[in-house]
Write a protein that holds these residues in place. Structure first.
Motif, PDB file in Angstrom:
ATOM      1  N   LEU A   1      -1.402  13.981 -10.525  1.00  0.00           N
ATOM      2  CA  LEU A   1      -2.754  14.118  -9.983  1.00  0.00           C
ATOM      3  C   LEU A   1      -3.680  13.056 -10.573  1.00  0.00           C
ATOM      4  CD1 LEU A   1      -5.087  15.534  -8.516  1.00  0.00           C
ATOM      5  CD2 LEU A   1      -5.190  17.167 -10.422  1.00  0.00           C
ATOM      6  N   LEU A   2      -3.598  12.852 -11.870  1.00  0.00           N
ATOM      7  CA  LEU A   2      -4.439  11.851 -12.531  1.00  0.00           C
ATOM      8  C   LEU A   2      -4.174  10.452 -11.969  1.00  0.00           C
ATOM      9  CD1 LEU A   2      -6.498  11.104 -14.696  1.00  0.00           C
ATOM     10  CD2 LEU A   2      -4.603  10.954 -16.343  1.00  0.00           C
ATOM     11  N   LEU A   3      -2.893  10.118 -11.772  1.00  0.00           N
ATOM     12  CA  LEU A   3      -2.550   8.808 -11.217  1.00  0.00           C
ATOM     13  C   LEU A   3      -3.100   8.663  -9.801  1.00  0.00           C
ATOM     14  CD1 LEU A   3      -1.121   6.096 -11.282  1.00  0.00           C
ATOM     15  CD2 LEU A   3       1.014   7.264 -10.659  1.00  0.00           C
ATOM     16  N   SER A   4      -2.992   9.718  -9.005  1.00  0.00           N
ATOM     17  CA  SER A   4      -3.482   9.660  -7.624  1.00  0.00           C
ATOM     18  C   SER A   4      -4.999   9.483  -7.590  1.00  0.00           C
ATOM     19  CB  SER A   4      -3.089  10.936  -6.877  1.00  0.00           C
ATOM     20  OG  SER A   4      -3.516  10.886  -5.534  1.00  0.00           O
ATOM     21  N   VAL A   5      -5.713  10.134  -8.516  1.00  0.00           N
ATOM     22  CA  VAL A   5      -7.167   9.993  -8.595  1.00  0.00           C
ATOM     23  C   VAL A   5      -7.542   8.544  -8.902  1.00  0.00           C
ATOM     24  CG1 VAL A   5      -9.188  10.582  -9.991  1.00  0.00           C
ATOM     25  CG2 VAL A   5      -7.660  12.396  -9.181  1.00  0.00           C
ATOM     26  N   VAL A   6      -6.847   7.943  -9.866  1.00  0.00           N
ATOM     27  CA  VAL A   6      -7.117   6.551 -10.235  1.00  0.00           C
ATOM     28  C   VAL A   6      -6.847   5.624  -9.045  1.00  0.00           C
ATOM     29  CG1 VAL A   6      -6.399   4.640 -11.714  1.00  0.00           C
ATOM     30  CG2 VAL A   6      -6.681   6.927 -12.679  1.00  0.00           C
ATOM     31  N   LEU A   7      -5.728   5.830  -8.358  1.00  0.00           N
ATOM     32  CA  LEU A   7      -5.386   5.006  -7.205  1.00  0.00           C
ATOM     33  C   LEU A   7      -6.417   5.162  -6.087  1.00  0.00           C
ATOM     34  CD1 LEU A   7      -1.511   5.511  -7.003  1.00  0.00           C
ATOM     35  CD2 LEU A   7      -2.710   3.378  -7.531  1.00  0.00           C
ATOM     36  N   SER A   8      -6.937   6.383  -5.903  1.00  0.00           N
ATOM     37  CA  SER A   8      -7.931   6.630  -4.854  1.00  0.00           C
ATOM     38  C   SER A   8      -9.185   5.798  -5.085  1.00  0.00           C
ATOM     39  CB  SER A   8      -8.299   8.121  -4.818  1.00  0.00           C
ATOM     40  OG  SER A   8      -7.179   8.900  -4.496  1.00  0.00           O
ATOM     41  N   VAL A   9      -9.615   5.738  -6.353  1.00  0.00           N
ATOM     42  CA  VAL A   9     -10.847   5.016  -6.672  1.00  0.00           C
ATOM     43  C   VAL A   9     -10.621   3.502  -6.689  1.00  0.00           C
ATOM     44  CG1 VAL A   9     -12.632   4.658  -8.418  1.00  0.00           C
ATOM     45  CG2 VAL A   9     -11.751   6.971  -7.980  1.00  0.00           C
ATOM     46  N   VAL A  10      -9.568   3.075  -7.385  1.00  0.00           N
ATOM     47  CA  VAL A  10      -9.329   1.646  -7.584  1.00  0.00           C
ATOM     48  C   VAL A  10      -8.688   0.991  -6.362  1.00  0.00           C
ATOM     49  CG1 VAL A  10      -8.153  -0.073  -9.014  1.00  0.00           C
ATOM     50  CG2 VAL A  10      -9.130   1.966 -10.074  1.00  0.00           C
ATOM     51  N   GLY A  11      -7.661   1.654  -5.809  1.00  0.00           N
ATOM     52  CA  GLY A  11      -6.910   1.057  -4.706  1.00  0.00           C
ATOM     53  C   GLY A  11      -7.509   1.331  -3.346  1.00  0.00           C
ATOM     54  N   TRP A  12      -7.789   2.607  -3.037  1.00  0.00           N
ATOM     55  CA  TRP A  12      -8.260   2.986  -1.697  1.00  0.00           C
ATOM     56  C   TRP A  12      -9.780   2.999  -1.591  1.00  0.00           C
ATOM     57  CZ3 TRP A  12      -3.357   3.414  -2.919  1.00  0.00           C
ATOM     58  CH2 TRP A  12      -2.396   3.337  -1.914  1.00  0.00           C
ATOM     59  N   GLN A  13     -10.462   2.687  -2.686  1.00  0.00           N
ATOM     60  CA  GLN A  13     -11.922   2.491  -2.704  1.00  0.00           C
ATOM     61  C   GLN A  13     -12.697   3.726  -2.248  1.00  0.00           C
ATOM     62  OE1 GLN A  13     -12.719  -1.183  -0.543  1.00  0.00           O
ATOM     63  NE2 GLN A  13     -10.717  -1.966  -1.146  1.00  0.00           N
ATOM     64  N   MET A  14     -12.156   4.892  -2.567  1.00  0.00           N
ATOM     65  CA  MET A  14     -12.857   6.130  -2.244  1.00  0.00           C
ATOM     66  C   MET A  14     -13.929   6.390  -3.308  1.00  0.00           C
ATOM     67  SD  MET A  14     -11.170   9.908  -1.608  1.00  0.00           S
ATOM     68  CE  MET A  14     -12.027  11.172  -0.670  1.00  0.00           C
TER      69      MET A  14
ATOM     70  N   SER B   1       0.834  -1.205   0.000  1.00  0.00           N
ATOM     71  CA  SER B   1       0.000   0.000   0.000  1.00  0.00           C
ATOM     72  C   SER B   1       0.869   1.257   0.000  1.00  0.00           C
ATOM     73  CB  SER B   1      -0.929  -0.002   1.219  1.00  0.00           C
ATOM     74  OG  SER B   1      -1.798  -1.116   1.196  1.00  0.00           O
ATOM     75  N   ALA B   2       1.949   1.244   0.786  1.00  0.00           N
ATOM     76  CA  ALA B   2       2.852   2.393   0.836  1.00  0.00           C
ATOM     77  C   ALA B   2       3.555   2.597  -0.500  1.00  0.00           C
ATOM     78  CB  ALA B   2       3.880   2.203   1.955  1.00  0.00           C
ATOM     79  N   ILE B   3       3.957   1.498  -1.144  1.00  0.00           N
ATOM     80  CA  ILE B   3       4.612   1.597  -2.454  1.00  0.00           C
ATOM     81  C   ILE B   3       3.654   2.220  -3.466  1.00  0.00           C
ATOM     82  CG2 ILE B   3       5.524   0.259  -4.390  1.00  0.00           C
ATOM     83  CD1 ILE B   3       6.635  -1.720  -2.328  1.00  0.00           C
ATOM     84  N   CYS B   4       2.393   1.752  -3.469  1.00  0.00           N
ATOM     85  CA  CYS B   4       1.406   2.306  -4.400  1.00  0.00           C
ATOM     86  C   CYS B   4       1.117   3.776  -4.075  1.00  0.00           C
ATOM     87  CB  CYS B   4       0.118   1.498  -4.356  1.00  0.00           C
ATOM     88  SG  CYS B   4       0.261  -0.146  -5.093  1.00  0.00           S
ATOM     89  N   ALA B   5       1.053   4.104  -2.785  1.00  0.00           N
ATOM     90  CA  ALA B   5       0.795   5.489  -2.382  1.00  0.00           C
ATOM     91  C   ALA B   5       1.915   6.419  -2.835  1.00  0.00           C
ATOM     92  CB  ALA B   5       0.632   5.558  -0.869  1.00  0.00           C
ATOM     93  N   ALA B   6       3.129   5.873  -2.913  1.00  0.00           N
ATOM     94  CA  ALA B   6       4.280   6.687  -3.318  1.00  0.00           C
ATOM     95  C   ALA B   6       4.370   6.869  -4.828  1.00  0.00           C
ATOM     96  CB  ALA B   6       5.574   6.056  -2.797  1.00  0.00           C
ATOM     97  N   LEU B   7       3.606   6.092  -5.591  1.00  0.00           N
ATOM     98  CA  LEU B   7       3.720   6.143  -7.054  1.00  0.00           C
ATOM     99  C   LEU B   7       3.456   7.542  -7.634  1.00  0.00           C
ATOM    100  CD1 LEU B   7       2.168   2.720  -8.171  1.00  0.00           C
ATOM    101  CD2 LEU B   7       4.580   3.414  -8.143  1.00  0.00           C
ATOM    102  N   PRO B   8       2.409   8.268  -7.205  1.00  0.00           N
ATOM    103  CA  PRO B   8       2.220   9.620  -7.759  1.00  0.00           C
ATOM    104  C   PRO B   8       3.414  10.536  -7.498  1.00  0.00           C
ATOM    105  CG  PRO B   8       0.229   8.888  -6.647  1.00  0.00           C
ATOM    106  CD  PRO B   8       1.299   7.896  -6.305  1.00  0.00           C
ATOM    107  N   LEU B   9       4.019  10.401  -6.305  1.00  0.00           N
ATOM    108  CA  LEU B   9       5.185  11.233  -5.985  1.00  0.00           C
ATOM    109  C   LEU B   9       6.401  10.803  -6.800  1.00  0.00           C
ATOM    110  CD1 LEU B   9       4.770  11.331  -2.099  1.00  0.00           C
ATOM    111  CD2 LEU B   9       3.991  13.007  -3.776  1.00  0.00           C
ATOM    112  N   LEU B  10       6.581   9.489  -6.934  1.00  0.00           N
ATOM    113  CA  LEU B  10       7.691   9.001  -7.752  1.00  0.00           C
ATOM    114  C   LEU B  10       7.533   9.439  -9.203  1.00  0.00           C
ATOM    115  CD1 LEU B  10       8.056   5.356  -6.336  1.00  0.00           C
ATOM    116  CD2 LEU B  10       9.592   7.295  -5.948  1.00  0.00           C
TER     117      LEU B  10
END
Length: 567
Positions: A46-59, A16-25
Motif C-alpha cells: 500500500l505504501l509503495l502504491s501511494v508513493v507511485l500515485s503521487v510521484v508517477g501518476w501525479q495524483m 507504466s504497466a511495469i511500475c503499476a505492477a510493482l506493488p503487486l509484485l
C-alpha cells in the motif's frame, strides 16, 4: 479535478504497466518468497502504491489519502462487517453443545471414510465456509475426519481440496460483494456469472475426494454418491446465485447436498465399508507404536495425532435425538429465514429505501483517461440491508435460542474481533491498495497493457485470479486487487467485463488449497506442523488440473460456443 493518465512514466505504456505492477509484485514476493505476515506485506505494498500515485501518476496527495481512506472503510464495511458477524455466529455455536451435536449427527450417518469425506469436508465444510471462512472449514473438517479414523495426511488433503467449490460465495458472498465494490458492475450479474462457472468445479470435487481417500477402488465403489453430491451442489449454487439470494448460495447448496446424500444412502450403499472403527481398534491393539503411527501418515511425535490411534468415543457414532439435530441446525436455518425475508419484494424495496444511502466519497474528484466518471468515487452504504447487519440480527436470535447471556455474547464477539485483528488489518490494507491503484490509474495502465494480448486475455484471466488467491489466501482480497484490472482489460479487448471479473473469483478459488495460510492451518489441525511443503506437492497437480479445465470453460464462454451463458 484529476484525470487519470495511462502512460505517465516517460510516455511509455510498457514502463507504466511495469511500475503499476510493482506493488503487486512486492506483495507476491513478500508473501511467497520471504513469507512475511500478510498484514505487513499488504501495508508495505500500500505504501509503495501511494508513493507511485503521487510521484508517477501525479495524483494530488489529498486525493490519494482520500482514496486510501475510502478503500479502508470499504474493507471495514461491508466486507469485515460480514466476516466478523459470520465468525461470531459460528463461535456462538461452538460455545454450546449444539455444534458437537451437529458433528455427531454427520458422523453417525456412515463409518465409510469416503462417504464422510463428502459429508464432512465437502458439505459441512461448505456450510462453515458460508459463515466462518478464513481456514475454519479446513481446520474443523480435518479434525472431524481424523476423529472418524482417517489418516492425518489424507484428512488434511481432503479438507484443503474440498475448500474450493464454495469459496467464491463464501462468508455470505463477501468475494462477490468485494468484486462489485471495486468494479461497479451489478452484483446480480457477477453472482449469476460465477454461478455458471463454479458448478463445473463442484461436480468434480467429490470424485477427487473419494479418489484421494481410496484410489481407484474408491471411485469404482462410491462414484454414484459422489456424482449426486457434485450435481446437487452445483445445481443449488446455480439456482440460488441466479434466481434467489447470492448470500445464501453456499448455505443452500450445502444443506441440499446433505439431504440428497442422506436420501440416497437409504437406498444405496457402497459394496464395502472403508475405514470403519475396526481399523482404529486394530491400531490400538497393536500398541500404536511410532512406526504404526507413521504408517497412518502422522509424524513420529505429534500430540494432536493421538486421535488416530485412540479408540474414538462410541457416542460420536450415535445419532442425537431429532430435537437436538434441529437445534444444532438452528443458526443456519435462522440465517436462511432472515435472508429469505429480506428478499421478499416489499421488504427488499423498503430496505432499499430506508437502509441504503449513496454519496460521493469526500475529497475525490477525478475522471478516467477518456474523461468518464470513475464508479468507485461514489460510495453506497447499505447500513440496514447489509449482509453483515442481517447476520448480526441472526446472531442475536441465535443467542436467544441458545440462551446465551448478553455478557457471554459480548465476550464471544470481543474474542472474535481479537481473533480477526490481523485479518482486519490485512483486509483494510488490501482494499485500500485496491482503491489507490484503481483511482490513481495504475490499474488502468496495467489493464491497458494486458489488453494488448487481445482475445488471448481470456486464457490469462483465470491465471491472474488463481495467483491472487494462492498468494493472499483470500478470494475476497484477490477480487479487490484484480477485479478492476480484469474489467479494464476486458473492455479493451472486446471481452465481457462481467465474464472476466467473475472468472477472477471462480478460477481464484482453485489456488486456495495452495495458499500458505490454508496449508499451515491444515498441517496444524492434523498435528503435522511443518508438513506444508508435503501438502503443497500432493495438491499442486489437482489445483493446476482444475485450473486448466476452468480456463477451457472461460475461453469457450468468451466465444459464441458458450457465450450464451454470459448474462
Amino acid at each position: 479535478m484529476f484525470q487519470q493518465i495511462l502512460d505517465p512514466i516517460f510516455g511509455s505504456l510498457v514502463l507504466s504497466a511495469i511500475c503499476a505492477a510493482l506493488p503487486l509484485l512486492l506483495l507476491f514476493v513478500l508473501l511467497g518468497v520471504f513469507r512475511m505476515k500478510a498484514y505487513k506485506a499488504a501495508l508495505a505494498s500500500l505504501l509503495l502504491s501511494v508513493v507511485l500515485s503521487v510521484v508517477g501518476w501525479q495524483m494530488p496527495v489529498n486525493q490519494v489519502l482520500s482514496a486510501t481512506a475510502a478503500g479502508a472503510f470499504y474493507g471495514l464495511f461491508p466486507i469485515l462487517w460480514i466476516l466478523v458477524n459470520a465468525l461470531w455466529i459460528y463461535k456462538l455455536t461452538v460455545a454450546t453443545p449444539w455444534f458437537e451435536a451437529l458433528g455427531r449427527t454427520i458422523r453417525s450417518i456412515s463409518n465409510d471414510l469416503r462417504i464422510l469425506a463428502i459429508l464432512i469436508a465437502f458439505c459441512f465444510g461448505a456450510l462453515l465456509e458460508s459463515l466462518a471462512g478464513f481456514g475454519a472449514p479446513v481446520a474443523i473438517s480435518a479434525a472431524m475426519l481424523m476423529a472418524a479414523g482417517m489418516k492425518p495426511l489424507k484428512a488434511a488433503m481432503v479438507s484443503l481440496l474440498a475448500n474450493t467449490a464454495p469459496v467464491a460465495f463464501g462468508a455470505m458472498a463477501a468475494p462477490i460483494i468485494a468484486l462489485n465494490g471495486v468494479t461497479g458492475l451489478p452484483i446480480q450479474e457477477l453472482a449469476s456469472m460465477a454461478g455458471r462457472q463454479t458448478p463445473f468445479v463442484a461436480v468434480l470435487v467429490p470424485l477427487i475426494l473419494v479418489f484421494i481417500v481410496d484410489g481407484r477402488r474408491g471411485l469404482k465403489q462410491t462414484w454414484p454418491v459422489a456424482i449426486v453430491a457434485g450435481l446437487v451442489f452445483g445445481m443449488a449454487q446455480f439456482v440460488t446465485s441466479n434466481f434467489f439470494a447470492v448470500e445464501l448460495t453456499d448455505v443452500v447448496a450445502a444443506v441440499a447436498t446433505v439431504i440428497a446424500v442422506l436420501v440416497m444412502l437409504r437406498f444405496w450403499k457402497p459394496a464395502e465399508q472403508i475405514g470403519s472403527v475396526d481399523d482404529i481398534d486394530a491400531i490400538v491393539a497393536a500398541g500404536a507404536d511410532s512406526q504404526t503411527r507413521r504408517d497412518q501418515g502422522a509424524p513420529a511425535v505429534a500430540a494432536r495425532s493421538t486421535t488416530t490411534v485412540t479408540r474414538p468415543d462410541p457416542t460420536i457414532y450415535k445419532r442425537p435425538p431429532a430435537g437436538h439435530v434441529w437445534k444444532a441446525m438452528a443458526p443456519y436455518l435462522i440465517i436462511m429465514v432472515i435472508f429469505s425475508i429480506a428478499q421478499i419484494p416489499a421488504v427488499k424495496v423498503w430496505l432499499g429505501m430506508v437502509g441504503s444511502v449513496t454519496f460521493p466519497w469526500p475529497g475525490l474528484d477525478l475522471v478516467d483517461a477518456v474523461g468518464d466518471p470513475v464508479p468507485a468515487t461514489m460510495f453506497k452504504l447499505d447500513h440496514l440491508k447489509a449482509t453483515g447487519t442481517l447476520l448480526f440480527f441472526s446472531g442475536l436470535i441465535t443467542m436467544a435460542l441458545y440462551k446465551v447471556s448478553i455478557r457471554d455474547g459480548i465476550k464471544i464477539y470481543w474474542e472474535t474481533l481479537v481473533q480477526l485483528r490481523l485479518t482486519i488489518v490485512t483486509v483494510t490494507a488490501v482494499l485500500a491498495l485496491s482503491f489507490v491503484m484503481n483511482l490513481s490509474g495504475q490499474t488502468a495502465s496495467l489493464g491497458a497493457f494486458l489488453a494488448s494480448t487481445g482475445a488471448f486475455f481470456a486464457v490469462i484471466s483465470p491465471l491472474i485470479g488463481w495467483i491472487g488467491v494462492a498468494l493472499t489466501g483470500s478470494d475476497t482480497s484477490s477480487n479487490a486487487l484484480f477485479g478492476q484490472l480484469q474489467v479494464t482489460a476486458a473492455n479493451s479487448t472486446g471481452l465481457s467485463p462481467v465474464l472476466m471479473a467473475a472468472t477472477n473469483s471462480s478460477a481464484g478459488v482453485l489456488g486456495k488449497m495452495l495458499s500458505l495460510q490454508n496449508l499451515a492451518v491444515a498441517a496444524a489441525a492434523v498435528g503435522m506442523e511443518g508438513a506444508e511443503s508435503t501438502l503443497f506437492r500432493k495438491l499442486v497437480g489437482w489445483s493446476l488440473g482444475l485450473l486448466a479445465l476452468i480456463t477451457i470453460l472461460v475461453v469457450l464462454q468468451s466465444t459464441p460456443v458458450l457465450g450464451w451463458m454470459v448474462p
